[in-house]
Structures are given as C-alpha cells and as structure tokens.
Design an enzyme around this catalytic site. Structure first.
Site, PDB file in Angstrom:
ATOM      1  CE  LYS A 187      33.963  18.406  12.807  1.00 38.69           C
ATOM      2  NZ  LYS A 187      35.116  17.504  12.781  1.00 38.69           N
TER       3      LYS A 187
ATOM      4  N   GLY B 281      35.472  35.101  24.058  1.00 38.87           N
ATOM      5  CA  GLY B 281      35.321  35.508  25.450  1.00 38.87           C
ATOM      6  C   GLY B 281      36.642  35.921  26.047  1.00 38.87           C
ATOM      7  CB  SER B 282      38.795  34.190  28.489  1.00 36.88           C
ATOM      8  OG  SER B 282      37.602  33.716  29.070  1.00 36.88           O
TER       9      SER B 282
ATOM     10  CG  ASP C   3      33.039  37.676  26.637  1.00 35.33           C
ATOM     11  OD1 ASP C   3      32.026  37.833  25.937  1.00 35.33           O
ATOM     12  OD2 ASP C   3      33.205  36.693  27.387  1.00 35.33           O
TER      13      ASP C   3
ATOM     14  CE  LYS D   6      28.955  35.958  28.779  1.00 34.92           C
ATOM     15  NZ  LYS D   6      28.523  35.092  27.692  1.00 34.92           N
TER      16      LYS D   6
ATOM     17  N   GLY E 148      35.784  30.022  28.925  1.00 35.65           N
ATOM     18  CA  GLY E 148      36.865  30.348  29.843  1.00 35.65           C
ATOM     19  C   GLY E 148      37.994  29.340  29.864  1.00 35.65           C
TER      20      GLY E 148
ATOM     21  N   GLY F 154      35.602  28.861  24.204  1.00 36.92           N
ATOM     22  CA  GLY F 154      36.937  28.288  24.059  1.00 36.92           C
ATOM     23  C   GLY F 154      37.711  28.786  22.857  1.00 36.92           C
TER      24      GLY F 154
END
Lengths: 199, 298
Positions: free
Chosen positions: B169, B239-240, B28, B85, B157, B218
């Site tokens: 899983k 991402g973050s 990101d 996005k 996030g 995450g």
C-alpha cells in the site's frame, strides 16, 4: 470483432498493449479481451497465447477448461499467435524437459519443440533476426526460449537460428520463439493482424 | 546467424524475464523433492534456499547462501526457472549462483547482510535480480542498482501478511501521489525519497514501477495471496507458507489457483477447502526489534 489474449499468467498486458498500438496504426478499433476462464474463447475472432511459464500455463489451461476451447476454435480456422511458452503449447510434441512435467500440449502444429533450446536465463539473448515475411531484420528478444527442431512439410519456416526454427506458421497458426510484445517493433503483430483481417 | 552476434544480459532481457513471471506464484524450496512438488502445483519458479525463513528465524545465527550442491540438484530437477538468495552486498555469493545457472538472484534481507552500506551492483551481472522494498524510494534505489524485479519485504517467516500489505500500500500510494505533479515537483519528490530523478519521472509517466512488482513476506494462505493480488501485486512469493503447512501439496496448488482467481471469492472459498492448516506463524508485533528482517537493506 474481438481478439482474445490468454491471461492465465505471463506477458499479458504487454501483448494487449502491442495489439492496441498495432490496431491504432491501422486505424482499426476492435475489442481486446483477456481470458482467464472458460466461455470466452468461442466468442473471439482471433487468439494470442503469450509467453510465461509453459508448465504453469499448460496445466491451468486444462484446469480452467480453456484448452479444449482453443482446440475447437483452431479447428474452425481461428487465427492464433503463440509466443515463447505459447509456441510450446501449440506444438504436437516436446523434448524430455516437456515430457517430464507431463506438459499439456494443444497439438495445433505438427512440430517438435525443445523447451529451453538455447539454455537458461544467463544464455537468454537479443539478436537481429531475418524473418522471411519482413523486409528488414527484426530485433528479437529470446528469454529461456524454445525452438522448433522437427516439423512436417506443411509447416512454413519464417526464421531460423542455426538449425533451430524460431518462427513458423501452419495454416491459421503462427508461432514465435521470441517476444514481439517486449519491443516497440510492431511488424509481427501487424503480420498477425493481416491474417486476422484477411489481408 | 552467428552465435557471437547474440547480446546477453541486456536490461530488456532481464526485465523481460521478470515479466514472464507475472500472475504467478514463486515458492521457496529447500530440496529437489519440494521443488518437484512446487512445479507440479503450478509454481512459475522456485526459490532455492538452505532453510525456509521461519526456520532461519528459529535457528538464529548467520544465514548465508544455500549449499551449491542443493541449488544444483534443484536446478537439475525442475524445468521451471530456479531463483536463489544471496546476502545483501555479497556479490561473490551472487557470482557463484550465476555460475551455477540460477535464473534470478534474490538479494535478500532474509539472509544476514554482508555489507552494511552497499547493495550489489546488479548491472555487472548477466542474470537478473529481485530485491525487497518497503517504499518507493527503496524500490527505485534498487532498480537504479540494476534490479529487474521488486518485491515487498513484508516480514519473512512469520505467516503474518500485515507487513507485506503495509509495504504494498505504501508503494502504490506513493506512486498515486506522483500523479498531477509537474517536473520540478517530481524532482523535489526524488530528493525527498532519495531516489534517482529519471526513475521518479519514469514511474510517474508509467503510473507504476518500471519493473515487475511482486508481493512477499508473510503470505501463508490462498486468501493472503489473493489479497496481495487485489492490492496490485503482479504476482506472489510464498516462503515458509507452503512447506511448513500441514499439507504442502494441497496448499501449493490452492495458492496457485487463488492467484489466478483472486477476484472471485466463490472460487477462493472452494480452493481454500480441505487444504489442512496453514503454517502456525508468529505475529509481527511480538518479534523483538533486533530480530526484524525488513529493516535490513538501505
């Protein structure tokens, strides 16, 4: 015998799968190994450089110490096939897009490449391609594909779209701008294997 | 060869694009400068957005497509593919992103959904889409709508990888359960998970999703990225985790190396050294239910 597929990133399993099917068509069973680290290339008899992202592939090939091994193997005459990003890596020089990322090139072919010669993903295409070493058209898949735009005399052109060279060979090195591993037509993998088996 | 004879936007080309991303890290970014850092670190693509998910979470309000000016500037800066996005169901945002030249569109639960019932009909587009999923049924519904790539939703996030693990899983487990079932039993599964029968049969035959399956939501450290690869992800979205870390450049490079060496703990130890602290994060269990992102989408 052993064929190595560079497995840093990209369409690796597709190439392994296509090679397995092509070998089984020939009734040959030889080992196919995937290569993420140094030390394996020198033990192979042929090499495939799959498509993926050339910037990423180029820098990791150097970081992992595989790049020099490929150059040495090529100098010894090992048959090598590069597809899409693999074609970029085989080239001696590239356009501004290749230059600005300080792309590491292997310089195994005396060609100049344009990185995204046909445009971005929305311009990616399939087309029936005439390839000089095949007796009927080949459905080729081009994904943000590169093309050869300049080449030395001993580079043999196998296919072109307009002025862009999209398949070529020089000595033991075969380069395709498209993705033979994404379709069920195995003729170009067979062409490569003809070179590997010397027939 | 005449240019009119070229066929664009076929299923093969869309799914093929996703395959070229395999084994890679997609990062990101919110500015051209960040995009350059990601490219130099070895990212296979960047995801252009207005702010990273952890900032979206903090800011609250309605999260929308990024400013086209920023997206264009990012496209002009890097040579690797640029994704962007769009809100769930917002086909006009997606059309705008396609016209800008985005190489793949993420119909993302990180943004506020624009349609409470339907996702975008992705078969109508020339560019490929990636969509989030928490289970096999959701993944196959998205593929049926034309998605060329699936990613776990995780909980974006947060810097908490647990939900991405759960989703990966779950999907892998459901695929394993298809093994050994005959056609009528697979048809029953399709009914249960609300997925098209043809795609359930195809998944059972291939013993994997018919499209590339990435981890997302995450992932914050090299070890997180390697964990997701070990669980069977084809690649990783971060991402973050990179640009809220103390040293983004070091973190970005370390995550790329971790994905290439995901099965080598001694290399993972080495690349995890001296990269500064990761994003602070927030544990998923402490998030109020109305602020959970993964339940968006249907």
């Amino acid at each position: 015998m052993r064929i190595g597929v560079i497995a840093i990133q990209g369409a690796v399993s597709e190439h392994v799968n296509a090679l397995e099917r092509a070998l089984s068509e020939r009734g040959e069973s030889i080992e196919i190994v995937t290569i993420k680290h140094s030390g394996i290339v020198p033990e192979c008899d042929a090499l495939v450089l799959p498509g993926g992202e050339s910037t990423t592939l180029g820098s990791l090939l150097v970081r992992e110490g595989i790049a020099d091994e490929i150059k040495e193997a090529a100098a010894r005459g090992m048959p090598i096939m590069g597809t899409c990003a693999g074609l970029i890596l085989l080239a001696k020089e590239g356009d501004s897009q290749v230059e600005k990322t300080h792309q590491n090139l292997l310089s195994l072919m005396d060609v100049r490449v344009n990185r995204n010669a046909f445009g971005r993903q929305r311009e990616s295409f399939e087309a029936e391609l005439d390839v000089s070493v095949l007796d009927s058209p080949y459905n080729a898949v081009f994904i943000r594909a590169p093309a050869i735009v300049k080449f030395e005399d001993d580079v043999k052109v196998l296919s072109k779209i307009d002025e862009f060279v999209v398949a070529a060979e020089q000595g033991n090195v075969l380069a395709l701008a498209f993705h033979p591993e994404l379709t069920n037509d195995l003729r170009l993998h067979q062409y490569f294997l003809d070179r590997v088996f010397g027939r | 060869m005449e240019l009119e004879k070229l066929r664009h936007g076929t299923e093969l080309i869309k799914r093929g694009f996703a395959k070229m991303q395999k084994g890679g890290v997609i990062m990101d970014v919110t500015t051209p400068e960040q995009a350059k850092i990601a490219e130099d670190a070895g990212a296979v693509a960047v995801m252009a957005l207005k702010s990273v998910p952890s900032d979206i979470r903090k800011a609250g309000g309605v999260a929308r497509m990024a400013d086209p000016e920023v997206t264009s500037a990012i496209i002009d800066t890097v040579t690797i593919p640029v994704m962007a996005k769009a809100r769930i169901g917002h086909f006009v945002e997606a059309e705008i992103l396609q016209s800008l030249g985005a190489d793949m569109i993420d119909e993302s639960e990180v943004l506020t959904p624009a349609d409470n019932f339907y996702h975008i009909d992705k078969t109508e587009f020339t560019v490929p889409f990636v969509c989030g999923a928490r289970n096999l049924g959701e993944a196959l519904r998205r593929i049926n709508e034309g998605a060329a790539m699936i990613r776990t939703k995780g909980e974006a996030g947060t810097g908490d990888v647990s939900e991405a693990v759960t989703h990966m899983k779950q999907i892998m487990g459901e695929i394993r359960e298809l093994k050994g079932k005959n056609k009528e039993e697979l048809i029953m599964v399709a009914r249960d998970i609300e997925a098209p029968i043809e795609l359930v049969l195809e998944t059972a035959k291939m013993e994997r999703l018919p499209v590339v399956n990435f981890a997302a939501g995450g992932v914050a450290t090299p070890a997180d990225a390697a964990l997701m690869m070990r669980l069977g992800a084809d690649g990783v979205f971060v991402g973050s985790g990179i640009f809220t870390a103390e040293k983004p450049e070091a973190m970005a490079k370390a995550i790329v190396e971790a994905v290439n060496n995901y099965d080598k703990p001694e290399v993972l130890a080495e690349v995890s050294k001296g990269i500064g602290s990761g994003m602070k994060g927030i544990s998923v269990s402490s998030i109020p239910e109305d602020q959970v992102l993964q339940t968006r989408g249907w």
